[in-house]
Design a protein around this motif. Structure first.
Motif, PDB file in Angstrom:
ATOM      1  N   ALA A   1      -4.538   2.245 -13.349  1.00 38.18           N
ATOM      2  CA  ALA A   1      -3.681   1.073 -13.513  1.00 38.18           C
ATOM      3  C   ALA A   1      -2.552   1.066 -12.481  1.00 38.18           C
ATOM      4  N   ALA A   2      -2.024   2.248 -12.153  1.00 39.09           N
ATOM      5  CA  ALA A   2      -0.952   2.354 -11.161  1.00 39.09           C
ATOM      6  C   ALA A   2      -1.410   1.844  -9.798  1.00 39.09           C
ATOM      7  N   ILE A   3      -2.681   2.038  -9.477  1.00 39.31           N
ATOM      8  CA  ILE A   3      -3.214   1.529  -8.208  1.00 39.31           C
ATOM      9  C   ILE A   3      -3.132   0.012  -8.195  1.00 39.31           C
ATOM     10  N   GLY A   4      -3.641  -0.618  -9.251  1.00 33.69           N
ATOM     11  CA  GLY A   4      -3.627  -2.078  -9.313  1.00 33.69           C
ATOM     12  C   GLY A   4      -2.236  -2.662  -9.358  1.00 33.69           C
ATOM     13  N   VAL A   5      -1.331  -1.966 -10.037  1.00 32.56           N
ATOM     14  CA  VAL A   5       0.054  -2.436 -10.144  1.00 32.56           C
ATOM     15  C   VAL A   5       0.718  -2.538  -8.769  1.00 32.56           C
ATOM     16  N   ASN A   6       0.346  -1.661  -7.850  1.00 29.51           N
ATOM     17  CA  ASN A   6       0.957  -1.641  -6.523  1.00 29.51           C
ATOM     18  C   ASN A   6       0.342  -2.640  -5.542  1.00 29.51           C
ATOM     19  N   LEU A   7      -0.844  -3.138  -5.856  1.00 30.93           N
ATOM     20  CA  LEU A   7      -1.558  -3.975  -4.895  1.00 30.93           C
ATOM     21  C   LEU A   7      -1.593  -5.432  -5.325  1.00 30.93           C
ATOM     22  N   SER A   8      -1.326  -6.329  -4.401  1.00 36.95           N
ATOM     23  CA  SER A   8      -1.455  -7.771  -4.624  1.00 36.95           C
ATOM     24  C   SER A   8      -1.398  -8.439  -3.257  1.00 36.95           C
ATOM     25  N   TYR A   9      -2.231  -9.448  -3.068  1.00 35.41           N
ATOM     26  CA  TYR A   9      -2.414  -9.988  -1.723  1.00 35.41           C
ATOM     27  C   TYR A   9      -2.343 -11.511  -1.601  1.00 35.41           C
TER      28      TYR A   9
ATOM     29  N   VAL B   1       0.833  -1.206   0.000  1.00 35.85           N
ATOM     30  CA  VAL B   1       0.000   0.000   0.000  1.00 35.85           C
ATOM     31  C   VAL B   1       0.867   1.255   0.000  1.00 35.85           C
ATOM     32  N   GLY B   2       1.901   1.280   0.831  1.00 35.15           N
ATOM     33  CA  GLY B   2       2.764   2.454   0.940  1.00 35.15           C
ATOM     34  C   GLY B   2       3.486   2.786  -0.347  1.00 35.15           C
ATOM     35  N   GLY B   3       3.761   1.760  -1.154  1.00 35.89           N
ATOM     36  CA  GLY B   3       4.466   1.993  -2.405  1.00 35.89           C
ATOM     37  C   GLY B   3       3.738   2.913  -3.356  1.00 35.89           C
ATOM     38  N   LEU B   4       2.402   3.014  -3.212  1.00 41.01           N
ATOM     39  CA  LEU B   4       1.612   3.857  -4.107  1.00 41.01           C
ATOM     40  C   LEU B   4       1.698   5.336  -3.754  1.00 41.01           C
ATOM     41  N   ALA B   5       2.146   5.655  -2.544  1.00 39.30           N
ATOM     42  CA  ALA B   5       2.053   7.030  -2.039  1.00 39.30           C
ATOM     43  C   ALA B   5       2.857   8.039  -2.846  1.00 39.30           C
TER      44      ALA B   5
ATOM     45  N   PRO C   1      -6.541  10.803  -1.728  1.00 37.54           N
ATOM     46  CA  PRO C   1      -7.763  10.155  -1.236  1.00 37.54           C
ATOM     47  C   PRO C   1      -7.704   8.633  -1.328  1.00 37.54           C
ATOM     48  N   ILE C   2      -7.068   8.134  -2.403  1.00 35.79           N
ATOM     49  CA  ILE C   2      -6.929   6.673  -2.559  1.00 35.79           C
ATOM     50  C   ILE C   2      -6.061   6.115  -1.434  1.00 35.79           C
ATOM     51  N   MET C   3      -4.952   6.802  -1.137  1.00 38.17           N
ATOM     52  CA  MET C   3      -4.053   6.340  -0.077  1.00 38.17           C
ATOM     53  C   MET C   3      -4.757   6.342   1.276  1.00 38.17           C
ATOM     54  N   PHE C   4      -5.507   7.385   1.569  1.00 40.45           N
ATOM     55  CA  PHE C   4      -6.240   7.453   2.837  1.00 40.45           C
ATOM     56  C   PHE C   4      -7.182   6.253   2.951  1.00 40.45           C
ATOM     57  N   PHE C   5      -7.911   5.975   1.881  1.00 38.94           N
ATOM     58  CA  PHE C   5      -8.833   4.833   1.895  1.00 38.94           C
ATOM     59  C   PHE C   5      -8.086   3.517   2.075  1.00 38.94           C
ATOM     60  N   LEU C   6      -6.980   3.338   1.335  1.00 42.70           N
ATOM     61  CA  LEU C   6      -6.233   2.079   1.406  1.00 42.70           C
ATOM     62  C   LEU C   6      -5.668   1.834   2.799  1.00 42.70           C
ATOM     63  N   VAL C   7      -5.084   2.861   3.399  1.00 36.54           N
ATOM     64  CA  VAL C   7      -4.508   2.701   4.741  1.00 36.54           C
ATOM     65  C   VAL C   7      -5.592   2.338   5.742  1.00 36.54           C
ATOM     66  N   VAL C   8      -6.675   3.085   5.745  1.00 42.64           N
ATOM     67  CA  VAL C   8      -7.754   2.843   6.710  1.00 42.64           C
ATOM     68  C   VAL C   8      -8.403   1.479   6.485  1.00 42.64           C
ATOM     69  N   SER C   9      -8.736   1.171   5.239  1.00 44.82           N
ATOM     70  CA  SER C   9      -9.439  -0.090   4.951  1.00 44.82           C
ATOM     71  C   SER C   9      -8.572  -1.308   5.220  1.00 44.82           C
ATOM     72  N   ASN C  10      -7.280  -1.229   4.879  1.00 42.81           N
ATOM     73  CA  ASN C  10      -6.388  -2.361   5.119  1.00 42.81           C
ATOM     74  C   ASN C  10      -6.183  -2.595   6.608  1.00 42.81           C
ATOM     75  N   ILE C  11      -6.019  -1.519   7.376  1.00 41.73           N
ATOM     76  CA  ILE C  11      -5.851  -1.675   8.823  1.00 41.73           C
ATOM     77  C   ILE C  11      -7.117  -2.258   9.446  1.00 41.73           C
TER      78      ILE C  11
END
Length: 465
Positions: free
Chosen positions: A413-421, A182-186, A220-230
């Motif tokens: 696309a950059a969002i998806g490129v950074n995320l994988s679980y 997640v942090g890599g997208l910031a 806004p995407i980063m805020f959502f990702l950090v909160v939702s992942n935690i």
């Protein structure tokens, strides 16, 4: 696992590969080689999740399969087993052996636990934030290679020795990997995949791209990702879940430790030097261009072998060190890189992308969702950088062909490129090497992948369309 079940899993792997290689029509993925690459991914995923053989054994399948079926250039495949990242992980692993030998691991672990406390929800939140913050300006592999050994030392000190059997320990390590992704997208400095994206944006606009624009667009995407992942990670444990002991207990344990010895200080200094130099490379890269993070860790690992105790004995001896190095971590990481190389070189990744482009949807929301599905799932089977190199040009071609402005879709696309679980490829191989089961990663990864695909499709559409 009983022997019959084990052999059923063993045989299912090559059978699935054979199904893809021999029976799937070549027009599906573009060639027999591409079919074989996809089949290899399926085979490795099955063996990694069911574990009928050791994880490191599965990691060598790309070499074996490629030697027989010649799916990709063999030099390109085997180079992944000696890449810079592999050397970084080896250097970090050697240095953490010196922690165990000198007792630094107990000192660090008791200090962390006395500060954070043993409450698992607090641990999860703090490890995630630490990993995400560092990954915003540093390569994800460097962050994971630096932080996960510290977390492992803490967990072992707290009694979570067998990570494979410990839900709590596995969750902490999973948290660090999620945070790094997640942090890599910031910021554009969060990884090579972001720099690839920036290059394509500059090619489209014919202007220099300002890094501040990236931060603003993704805020806004980063805020959502950090909160939702935690929140997701917190709900994987009970409110009462704790590591063994209390905050006061670990504080007392820390106070009981004798004064740090000379060799302990040297071990800590070397690790600190390796970490700081890796984190501040931009300040010396111009006059030491060859001193990349991987080589910094290797140099400091070599220096660790020179440390001698007051009684004249060496802290590290190779015969002992090689038995403690986490070789499985190194090989699993390499195997993931190698199969990703096969997917890209065989044309399988491009074929999957072409299926996306064939949708030719004028519906912007469907296009946004398709891009996210394509990039997130592709990032799970190959590296984030390779995904960016394959996916971004396809996204530009598709959106340009539809007469749309490509820039917003490149951001998506950059969002998806950074995320994988889900799968133990790329940085997700690192916690697997320390004992986490791939089946645990898949079990926790599927729900959050679905959540992210649905929620990010909506949020990205609102933010960029």
């Amino acid at each position: 696992m009983n022997n019959r079940l084990r052999w059923s899993y063993i045989l299912a792997g090559p059978l699935l590969f054979s199904l893809f290689y021999f029976f799937i029509p070549t027009y599906v993925f573009g060639s027999k080689e591409a079919n074989g690459a996809v089949g290899t991914v399926i085979w490795m995923a099955l063996w990694w999740v069911t574990c009928p053989v050791d994880l490191a054994v599965t990691a060598f399948l790309p070499i074996a399969v490629n030697a027989i079926f010649q799916i990709a250039d063999m030099n390109a495949v085997i180079s992944n087993y000696s890449s810079e990242t592999i050397l970084l992980l080896l250097g970090a692993s050697i240095m953490t052996v010196s922690w165990e030998v000198t007792g630094v691991d107990k000192r660090i672990a008791s200090l962390i636990l006395s500060c954070m406390g043993p409450n698992l929800r607090i641990q999860v939140s703090l490890w995630f934030l630490m990993s995400a913050c560092l990954s915003s300006i540093l390569p994800n592999a460097v962050v994971c290679a630096s932080i996960i050994p510290i977390a492992v030392a803490m967990l072992r000190f707290a009694g979570e020795v067998d990570i494979a059997k410990s839900e709590k320990a596995s969750l902490v390590l999973l948290t660090i990997v999620y945070g790094a992704g997640v942090g890599g997208l910031a910021t554009p400095l969060g990884g090579a995949m972001n720099l690839v994206t920036v290059k394509y944006i500059e090619d489209i606009t014919k202007e220099e791209f300002m890094y501040l624009d990236w931060v603003i667009n993704f805020l806004p995407i980063m805020f959502f990702l950090v909160v939702s992942n935690i929140i997701y990670l917190i709900f994987q444990c009970k409110k009462t879940d704790t590591l063994r002991g209390t905050k006061d207990f670990y504080l007392n344990e820390y106070k009981k430790l004798n004064k740090a010895t000379f060799e302990e200080k040297l071990v800590l200094i070397l690790f600190a030097v390796a970490t700081v130099l890796s984190f501040t490379r931009q300040f010396y890269a111009s006059f030491l261009p060859g001193l990349k993070p991987a080589y910094v860790f290797i140099i400091c690992a070599i220096l660790s072998f020179l440390i001698v105790r007051k009684n004249g004995t060496r802290v590290l001896v190779w015969k002992v060190t090689q038995q403690k190095v986490v070789w499985e971590l190194i090989y699993v990481f390499a195997g993931g890189l190698a199969v990703g190389c096969m997917i890209n070189q065989s044309g399988a990744a491009n074929a999957i992308g072409n299926y996306m482009s064939d949708l030719n949807s004028d519906n912007s929301f469907i296009l946004v969702a398709t891009i996210l599905v394509f990039t997130i799932l592709l990032s799970d089977i190959t590296s984030n950088t390779a995904t960016a190199a394959v996916a971004i040009p396809i996204v530009i071609a598709v959106t340009s062909g539809l007469g749309k402005d490509s820039i917003p879709y490149v951001y998506i696309a950059a969002i998806g490129v950074n995320l994988s679980y889900m799968l133990p490829t790329s940085i997700r191989a690192i916690p697997i090497g320390y004992g986490m089961l791939p089946s645990y990663m898949l079990k926790k990864g599927i729900p959050i992948t679905v959540i992210m695909l649905v929620s990010l499709s909506l949020l990205s559409y609102i933010s960029f369309m």
